[in-house]
Design a protein around this motif. Structure first.
Motif, PDB file in Angstrom:
ATOM      1  N   ASN A 102       0.691  -1.226   0.012  1.00 33.53           N
ATOM      2  CA  ASN A 102       0.134  -0.135  -0.189  1.00 33.53           C
ATOM      3  C   ASN A 102       0.940   1.330  -0.003  1.00 33.53           C
ATOM      4  O   ASN A 102       0.355   2.303   0.224  1.00 33.53           O
ATOM      5  N   GLN A 105       0.232   3.568   2.754  1.00 33.33           N
ATOM      6  CA  GLN A 105      -0.763   4.099   3.305  1.00 33.33           C
ATOM      7  C   GLN A 105      -1.992   3.256   3.540  1.00 33.33           C
ATOM      8  O   GLN A 105      -1.763   2.095   3.414  1.00 33.33           O
ATOM      9  N   TYR A 106      -3.027   3.910   4.197  1.00 32.49           N
ATOM     10  CA  TYR A 106      -4.298   3.341   4.562  1.00 32.49           C
ATOM     11  C   TYR A 106      -3.910   2.106   5.538  1.00 32.49           C
ATOM     12  O   TYR A 106      -4.294   0.921   5.372  1.00 32.49           O
TER      13      TYR A 106
END
Lengths: 354, 402
Positions: A102, A105-106
């Motif tokens: 990712n 991120q997230y």
């Protein structure tokens, strides 16, 4: 100096090592290089909601500690001391792969939170509300032994009188795959009964948890006394006999007084020579036994070895499946456990009938 | 039995210096090592502040004279760097008769290489040498081997942010019980994407310089460091006529048993660990002259630790400060870094400042020291608190307790 007694055992392994079955009456063999565990129904011991998020190591550790405390008849202990070689590999792998896939991120923190090595000891403390001494050792194949050393010191000096000590390790796909690449696992499947005679490199991997209630008061139900443990970062094969004798000498015991020599032999032709040193040296006439064909190899497999030693002494039976030579002990008063992994992190543990 | 535990050597590498002397200079002059990220390739580089060590991996490799095909992670290199300084400082002569051990601590182990080569391991052979460096104990074994003490006890502790304090505790026990004559204790953690993203996901990283015990604190800054002490028995000190910096006089370990990552508001664990440490040292709260607090500047830690300080010391909380604004929170190494700082405080009779503090927290009136202050110090208490409820306290003293 006070003595240290094993009051109870809680063991989850590739064998039926928990529940009512008598000690290794029906040993299990596998034809694979990664052994599964015989898992209890964790839902009986951990709420279903909590269990869903929990890694195997936490489930195994919490449940094995529950077995040990139940058998000892204690609701709480003064301390929780654990060892784990690789820690929570599932959550570590999950978090690393999420970071990479990712692009940082997230991310949710659950896997990160559960990835810390002290999660099992922390969860056990939370579960029984134990605010006492709490420690986690993470030193390769001497992780459980380090926990044992800490336990013995504090029981001997009377700082603690009752504690839970254990070792736990889990496996996950990526860990297995990369260790296969560097030859730590045997190529292809192997019948575990042939482990010791395999004459090939690498070993069979496994996972498991072994927990024990240790106390400084002897009870009628105590399994055995743990006399002492000694750890060495490194030994050459030539030094193993010397180290074993020095360890025994501190307790006033000569090699011929050891009834059973219990070995961490794991079928790796490159490193089993360490065990041969003892078998062909000062302990040639001693009854010799091993257990990793039953438990598989993992960093805290000596917790399974300790389970074997405790049951052997308590039952006064050295099951046929453990034996590596024809010498049958006439009595089982002392058991010397010796282990190393890939030539490093050697340990000796001495058990005595109590 | 019951030997005093002397500190005869120290070594450190942190964001405020590559050795003990430069760390001390930074502490005195109030110079922080917390900056923007310069070495790790992370998307958070402009959002966070970190305590990064000056040296890159290449510089460490060269300085440590590692062979080209080595498989040292940054963890092992930083650890060896600091342990070498400690051993040289203690002027240890290799003597097979002196039973010597090493106890290190880490949370990430070889994660810095694992996160770099995680998928590459599967298809590229060149990086596979690092697979064996992943486990937490690898750096301890490498340090032990490099220092020629690998035949003795070598072990590793991981109790999150309290780890290195527990190394000191175990080392002290091994000497007190006569199992070892000498032991090198401490810990190391490098910065990694793993911890940056973990703490970021927990939303406890500050976007500004960390401000421990301040009402407006916004969270922690991560740091990297390695720090080790050499502990020796009284007998060995006498035999070798060693100089002694200070003694480990007390230690306590307890579990908060409240939550996997959060500390209880009332600070049960920290209260218990401080009380136990005082008991082991045979001291009363008023004997403590300075507290090097854990003080990470998260809302949760400072409240919990502050409440615990009040529970133990009542309305006479001794002068205290958190040195995290200098170094960042160095996780497993923190208890080692702050052990070195506590001993420096004793040696120089100096309390180091809690940088960046402005307004006291609304929950209590505690005010950390904000200036480097000279004061006669005899006993210094150091707290290390972590995930998993792990709380540890160590007391460092000028003289061995009677």
């Amino acid at each position: 100096m006070k003595k240290v007694y094993i009051q109870s055992t809680g063991c989850i392994s590739a064998q039926q090592s928990w529940g009512e079955e008598a000690f290794l009456t029906n040993p299990l063999f596998y034809e694979t290089n990664v052994l599964p565990v015989v898992a209890p129904d964790y839902k009986q011991y951990i709420s279903a909601a909590a269990a869903r998020r929990m890694a195997k190591a936490i489930k195994m550790g919490v449940t094995a500690s529950h077995f040990a405390m139940k058998e000892a008849g204690v609701e709480n202990v003064d301390a929780i001391i654990t060892g784990t070689g690789l820690g929570l590999v599932r959550d570590s792998e999950k978090f690393v792969s999420a970071i990479i896939e990712n692009g940082e991120q997230y991310l949710t923190p659950t896997a990160f939170i559960q990835s810390t090595h002290n999660t099992v000891a922390g969860q056990i403390a939370l579960g029984i509300d134990c605010k006492g001494y709490n420690l986690t050792y993470v030193h390769d194949s001497n992780s459980f032994e380090s926990a044992l050393l800490d336990s013995i010191m504090q029981l001997q000096t009377g700082e603690l009188s009752s504690l839970l000590v254990g070792g736990v390790d889990e496996l996950w796909d990526h860990t297995v795959a990369i260790h296969q690449l560097i030859g730590h696992l045997k190529e292809g499947d192997l019948h575990t009964q042939q482990l010791r005679q395999s004459k090939t490199s690498g070993t069979v991997f496994a996972e498991g948890a072994g927990f024990f209630v240790l106390e400084s008061e002897k009870k009628a139900t105590s399994y055995a006394e743990i006399v002492d443990v000694e750890l060495y970062g490194h030994l050459s094969p030539e030094e193993v006999n010397v180290a074993a004798k020095a360890f025994l000498k501190k307790q006033g015991i000569a090699p011929h007084e050891v009834d059973v020599l219990l070995l961490g032999t794991n079928g790796d032709i490159d490193y089993d020579g360490y065990y041969h040193q003892l078998c062909e040296g000062d302990f040639a006439e001693t009854s010799q036994a091993y257990y990793k064909h039953l438990s598989g190899e993992f960093h805290t497999a000596t917790a399974f070895g300790t389970w074997v030693a405790a049951h052997t002494i308590k039952s006064q039976i050295l099951p046929e499946v453990l034996r590596c030579n024809d010498t049958v002990p006439s009595q089982i008063n002392t058991v010397l456990l010796y282990d190393q992994y890939r030539g490093e992190n050697h340990s000796f543990i001495l058990f005595r009938k109590c | 039995m019951n030997q005093g535990v002397a500190i005869t050597g120290m070594g450190i590498i942190s964001a405020i210096g590559n050795d003990v002397a430069s760390n001390y200079r930074s502490l005195l002059s109030g110079t922080t090592g917390v900056q923007r990220v310069s070495k790790i390739d992370t998307i958070h580089r402009d959002a966070i502040w970190v305590g990064e060590i000056e040296h890159s991996n290449a510089q460490l490799e060269a300085a440590l004279k590692l062979p080209k095909d080595h498989n040292y992670t940054r963890t092992a290199m930083l650890g060896l760097w600091a342990a070498k300084e400690a051993v040289a400082d203690a002027k240890i002569t290799s003597d097979a008769m002196v039973r010597t051990g090493i106890i290190s601590a880490t949370t990430v182990g070889g994660m810095d290489m694992t996160e770099r080569y995680f998928y590459e391991y599967l298809h590229s052979e060149a990086c596979r040498k690092y697979i064996e460096s992943h486990h937490a104990g690898d750096h301890s074994q490498k340090i032990a081997t490099a220092l020629g003490i690998n035949h003795g006890l070598v072990t590793t502790i991981s109790t999150a942010c309290s780890s290195a304090a527990n190394s000191v505790m175990l080392g002290a026990r091994l000497i007190k019980t006569g199992r070892l004559d000498r032991v090198i204790v401490g810990g190391v953690d490098p910065l990694s994407k793993f911890t940056i993203n973990g703490f970021n996901a927990l939303m406890i990283l500050s976007d500004a310089h960390n401000t421990p015990f301040d009402q407006h604190r916004k969270g922690l800054n991560l740091g990297e460091a390695a720090a080790y002490l050499v502990l020796e028995s009284d007998t060995l000190v006498k035999q070798e006529a060693k100089k002694v910096y200070a003694y480990v006089s007390g230690y306590g370990n307890a579990n908060d048993a409240f939550h996997q990552t959060a500390s209880s508001d009332h600070g049960d664990g920290a209260t218990l660990s401080m009380q136990k440490a005082l008991e082991v040292a045979g001291l009363s709260p008023r004997d403590i002259h300075y507290i090097n607090a854990h003080g990470t500047a998260t809302r949760n830690n400072d409240l919990s630790e502050g409440r615990a300080l009040i529970r133990v010391f009542g309305d006479a909380v001794p002068p205290f400060s958190s040195t995290k604004p200098f170094t960042g929170h160095t996780l497993a190494a923190a208890g080692g870094v702050e052990a070195v700082f506590s001993v420096l405080a004793l040696q120089h009779n100096t309390i180091f400042p809690n940088l960046n503090f402005e307004s006291p927290m609304e929950e209590f009136k505690l005010r950390p020291e904000t200036q480097a202050t000279e004061r006669e110090l005899t006993h210094v208490l150091s707290n290390s608190l972590g995930f998993g409820g792990n709380c540890s306290t160590v007391i460092y003293s000028k003289a061995t307790p009677s």
